[in-house]
Write an enzyme that holds these catalytic residues in place. Structure first.
Site, PDB file in Angstrom:
ATOM      1  N   GLU A 190       0.723  -1.256   0.062  1.00 47.57           N
ATOM      2  CA  GLU A 190      -0.117   0.015   0.017  1.00 47.57           C
ATOM      3  C   GLU A 190       0.899   1.347   0.010  1.00 47.57           C
ATOM      4  OE1 GLU A 190      -2.304  -0.167   3.643  1.00 47.57           O
ATOM      5  OE2 GLU A 190      -3.451  -1.814   2.746  1.00 47.57           O
ATOM      6  N   ARG A 196       2.992   7.816  -0.361  1.00 42.58           N
ATOM      7  CA  ARG A 196       4.011   8.857  -0.472  1.00 42.58           C
ATOM      8  C   ARG A 196       5.129   8.547  -1.430  1.00 42.58           C
ATOM      9  NH1 ARG A 196       4.933  12.474   4.050  1.00 42.58           N
ATOM     10  NH2 ARG A 196       4.263  10.625   5.076  1.00 42.58           N
ATOM     11  N   CYS A 206      -4.704  33.500   8.189  1.00 44.53           N
ATOM     12  CA  CYS A 206      -4.743  34.295   9.418  1.00 44.53           C
ATOM     13  C   CYS A 206      -4.399  33.449  10.628  1.00 44.53           C
ATOM     14  CB  CYS A 206      -6.169  35.185   9.861  1.00 44.53           C
ATOM     15  SG  CYS A 206      -6.571  35.879   8.478  1.00 44.53           S
TER      16      CYS A 206
HETATM   17  N1  LLP Z   1      -1.704   1.923   4.349  1.00 43.05           N
HETATM   18  C1  LLP Z   1      -2.195   2.689   5.305  1.00 43.05           C
HETATM   19  C2  LLP Z   1      -3.363   1.614   6.247  1.00 43.05           C
HETATM   20  C3  LLP Z   1      -2.005   3.812   5.826  1.00 43.05           C
HETATM   21  O1  LLP Z   1      -2.581   4.370   6.953  1.00 43.05           O
HETATM   22  C4  LLP Z   1      -1.132   4.721   5.189  1.00 43.05           C
HETATM   23  C5  LLP Z   1      -0.978   5.995   5.533  1.00 43.05           C
HETATM   24  C6  LLP Z   1      -0.574   3.945   4.035  1.00 43.05           C
HETATM   25  C7  LLP Z   1      -0.837   2.600   3.704  1.00 43.05           C
HETATM   26  C8  LLP Z   1       0.372   4.892   3.003  1.00 43.05           C
HETATM   27  O2  LLP Z   1       1.395   5.318   3.649  1.00 43.05           O
HETATM   28  P1  LLP Z   1       2.782   5.880   2.863  1.00 43.05           P
HETATM   29  O3  LLP Z   1       3.364   5.127   1.757  1.00 43.05           O
HETATM   30  O4  LLP Z   1       1.792   7.081   2.016  1.00 43.05           O
HETATM   31  O5  LLP Z   1       3.660   6.328   3.701  1.00 43.05           O
HETATM   32  N2  LLP Z   1      -0.512  12.957   6.141  1.00 43.05           N
HETATM   33  C9  LLP Z   1       0.615  12.548   6.587  1.00 43.05           C
HETATM   34  C10 LLP Z   1       0.721  11.029   6.147  1.00 43.05           C
HETATM   35  C11 LLP Z   1      -0.195  10.348   6.829  1.00 43.05           C
HETATM   36  C12 LLP Z   1      -0.320   8.832   6.286  1.00 43.05           C
HETATM   37  C13 LLP Z   1      -1.611   7.858   6.901  1.00 43.05           C
HETATM   38  N3  LLP Z   1      -1.493   6.669   6.441  1.00 43.05           N
HETATM   39  C14 LLP Z   1       1.897  13.344   5.982  1.00 43.05           C
HETATM   40  O6  LLP Z   1       1.571  14.382   5.304  1.00 43.05           O
HETATM   41  O7  LLP Z   1       2.916  13.179   6.268  1.00 43.05           O
END
Ligand code: LLP
Length: 424
Positions: free
Chosen positions: A277, A280, A348
C-alpha cells in the site's frame, strides 16, 4: 534524470517550464509529473515481478496520498490497485477504472454504509481494525448473502521511528488489533457467517527512512501467519502496508529494491498473495505546489515573502512542522546574492508558515516559487479554510499539460451554505 530541473534558466517539470503552466492556470497550483508517477510505481512493480509471479502480488496505491482521479487512472493503467480509507475514496478509485478486485479497504472507523459499498462491490479485502467492526462487516455481508474476505490489521508493536503524528504501529496507537489477541479473533471470525478471514495486514507508519522497523514487523507477521495456519486458518494474503519515506531535505530514502528483498526473504516464503500500500513514495516527489509572491514585507528583524498559497493548500508544515524545499522558478545566476526570508501564506494563523529563515537568491513580488515534494498529502489534505478555493491541479506529460482539477470557484463554496428561512 530528475523530472524537475532547471533548463535554459527556468525550472521545468518534464519538458514544460513551470512558469508557463502558472501563467496559464494561475496560482496556487499543484503540478504532477506523469513520468515520475510512472517511474515510482514501476520501481515497485518491476522489482516485485523479479521475485513473485504477477498473480501473487498487488500494489494497491494508497489513494489518500493523492486521490485525483487522473492520478488513480494513470496508476491503474500501469496495473495498480487501490488502498482506500473511505467510501469516497472507494468511489473515486472505481470511477477512475481501478478494478474492484484490486481494492483494499482500510481505516479505523468504517460506517455501515461504507462496509455495504465494499461488500456490494466485492472488493479484494477489507482490513478490519477492531472486533466490533468485524461484527458489523459480518452482519452487513450476511444480510447481502455475501462472504467478505477480511484481513485483521495487526498492530505489531514496532516503533517506526517517524514523526509522532504519523506512526501507527505502536501498541499505544489507535490502529489495528493487538497482535497477541489475533489468534482468538481469527478463531472467532472463522465461525462468522459473512466472513472469510483470509488475510493478515500491517502498516506501521509513514515516512520511514529506515528498513529495520519493516523487517521487525514483517517477522512478527510471518510468525503470526504460522500460528494462525497451525490453528486451522487458511491465510492466503499478507498486506504489508505502505510507509517508505521520500527525501524532503536531501535525505537518502530506503531503496525499493532492498524493501522488496525483505518481502522476498520474510513474506514470500509464506506463499501468500502479497499486497502493498505505498502512497507517498509514489506521489511525493512527483508533485510541486506553485505559488506566487504577493508581497515582500520587510521591517523589524524579519523579511517575509508573503505568497498566495496557504496552509489550507499544503497543510504539512503547519501540521507536522514538515520541511519542504522551495525553489525559485527562474534559475538564479551564480552571482545573485542570497537573502534570508520567511515564506508565509496569507491565512490568519501564525502556523501558516512554509519556511523560516530560508536562504533564497534575492527575490520579491511577482516571483514564482515551487514548493517541492508536494505530490503526496498536499492537494488531498487541502481545505477551503478562510474561504480560499481549493487549488487547481495539472498533470504534466512530456511537453503537454492538462488541468486535472480546475480551481474551485468561490461561488461554489458560497452557494453550498443554506441560510434557513425560519425567522430567528
Ligand atoms: N496504508 C495505510 C493503512 C495507511 O494508513 C497509510 C498512510 C498508507 C498505507 C500509506 O502510507 P505511505 O506509503 O504514504 O507512507 N498526512 C501525513 C501522512 C499520513 C499517512 C497516513 N497513512 C503526511 O503528510 O505526512
Amino acid at each position: 534524470m530528475s523530472t524537475i530541473a532547471y533548463k535554459n534558466g527556468a525550472l521545468q517539470m518534464e519538458d514544460v517550464p513551470l512558469e508557463k503552466i502558472a501563467q496559464k492556470h494561475g496560482t496556487p497550483l499543484y503540478c504532477y509529473s506523469a513520468k515520475r508517477l510512472t517511474d515510482n510505481f514501476r520501481a515497485y512493480q518491476t522489482t516485485l515481478k523479479d521475485i513473485l509471479p504477477e498473480d501473487k502480488f498487488t500494489v494497491c496505491y494508497a489513494c489518500k496520498a493523492n486521490s485525483n482521479q487522473a492520478v488513480l487512472h494513470l496508476l491503474g493503467t500501469l496495473g495498480a490497485g487501490a488502498d482506500v480509507v473511505s467510501g469516497g475514496e472507494m468511489h473515486r478509485a472505481l470511477k477512475a477504472g481501478i478494478p474492484h478486485g484490486k481494492i483494499v479497504f482500510s481505516g479505523v472507523g468504517k460506517t455501515a454504509e461504507e462496509v455495504e459499498t465494499a461488500v456490494k462491490n466485492d472488493i479484494l479485502q477489507i482490513n478490519v481494525e477492531s472486533e466490533p467492526e468485524l461484527e458489523r462487516i459480518s452482519a452487513v455481508a450476511a444480510k447481502a448473502g455475501a462472504k467478505t474476505r477480511i484481513a485483521f490489521r495487526v498492530n505489531p508493536d514496532v516503533d517506526a521511528n517517524t514523526h509522532e503524528k504519523i506512526t501507527t504501529g505502536r501498541s499505544e496507537n489507535k490502529f489495528g488489533i493487538d497482535i497477541k489477541s489475533a489468534p482468538a479473533l481469527y478463531r472467532k471470525a472463522k465461525g462468522m457467517s459473512g466472513i472469510v478471514p483470509s488475510g493478515v495486514a500491517v502498516h506501521i507508519g509513514s515516512q520511514l527512512m529506515n528498513l529495520a522497523p519493516f523487517a521487525e514487523a514483517f517477522k512478527r507477521i510471518a510468525a503470526l501467519v504460522g500460528e494462525l495456519r497451525a490453528q486451522g486458518n487458511d491465510i492466503t494474503t499478507v498486506d504489508v502496508g505502505g510507509g517508505l519515506g521520500v527525501p524532503y531535505q536531501g535525505e537518502t530514502p530506503p531503496d525499493v529494491k532492498k524493501y522488496v528483498a525483505l518481502i522476498r526473504d520474510i513474506i514470500a516464503p509464506l506463499n501468500v498473495h502479497v499486497i502493498l500500500e505505498p502512497g507517498r513514495s509514489i506521489a511525493g516527489d512527483a508533485g510541486v505546489l506553485l505559488t506566487r509572491v504577493q508581497y515582500l514585507k520587510e521591517g523589524g528583524d524579519k523579511r517575509f515573502l508573503i505568497v498566495d498559497a496557504g496552509m489550507n493548500d499544503l497543510m504539512r508544515p503547519a501540521l507536522y512542522d514538515a520541511y519542504h524545499a522551495i525553489l525559485p522558478c527562474s534559475a538564479p545566476a551564480p552571482s545573485d546574492a542570497t537573502q534570508t526570508y520567511d515564506v508565509v501564506g496569507p491565512v490568519c494563523e501564525t502556523s501558516d508558515t512554509f519556511r523560516t529563515n530560508m536562504e533564497l537568491p534575492r527575490t520579491g513580488q511577482g516571483a514564482l516559487l515551487a514548493i517541492m515534494t508536494a505530490g503526496a498529502y498536499g492537494a488531498s489534505m487541502a481545505s477551503a479554510y478562510n474561504t480560499r478555493p481549493l487549488p487547481a491541479e495539472v498533470l504534466v506529460s512530456g511537453d503537454a499539460f492538462d488541468v486535472i482539477r480546475p480551481r474551485q470557484m468561490i461561488e461554489d463554496i458560497v452557494a453550498a451554505d443554506v441560510i434557513p428561512e425560519r425567522p430567528v
